[in-house]
Design a protein around this motif. Structure first.
Motif: not given
Length: 121
Positions: A6-7, A17-20, A79, A81, A115
């Motif tokens: 997500s993210g 953006l930071r994806l998780s 994560y 980043q 995502t």
């Protein structure tokens, strides 16, 4: 292990953006987390990985210095980043899990659903 990335979203070039990558099921801390991306009409490519302990990270040349992979094993989450984003970073981003540390998608047994990250110029 089940993974959910997500993210993603739409951002302007230069922003972050930071994806998780949230994991459930088997013990997350046993796995390397890999990040891959696939741009329209292109093959899926390796972006970054972080070892099970977080002690080792590796990045493809095009993102090194801009992207940072991290993880919180207590939260079963990885994560990515992403700073100084560029239009060429536009892609669907996937997280994946593997017992080994590899930049080959074939070595990853578990995949999240992806995502979308869109970077406008």
């Amino acid at each position: 292990v089940q993974l959910q990335a997500s993210g993603g979203g739409l951002v302007q070039a230069g922003n972050s953006l930071r994806l998780s990558c949230a994991a459930s099921g088997r013990t997350f801390s046993h796995y390397t987390v890999g990040w891959f991306r696939q741009a329209p009409e292109k093959e899926r490519e390796f972006v970054a990985l972080i070892s099970w302990s977080g002690g080792m990270t590796y990045y493809t040349d095009s993102v090194r210095g801009r992207f940072t992979a991290s993880r919180d094993n207590a939260k079963n989450t990885g994560y990515l980043q992403m700073n100084s984003l560029k239009p060429e970073d536009t892609a669907v981003y996937y997280c994946a899990a593997s017992f080994g540390s590899s930049w080959s998608a074939k070595d990853y047994n578990y995949w999240g659903q992806g995502t979308l990250v869109t970077v406008s110029s």
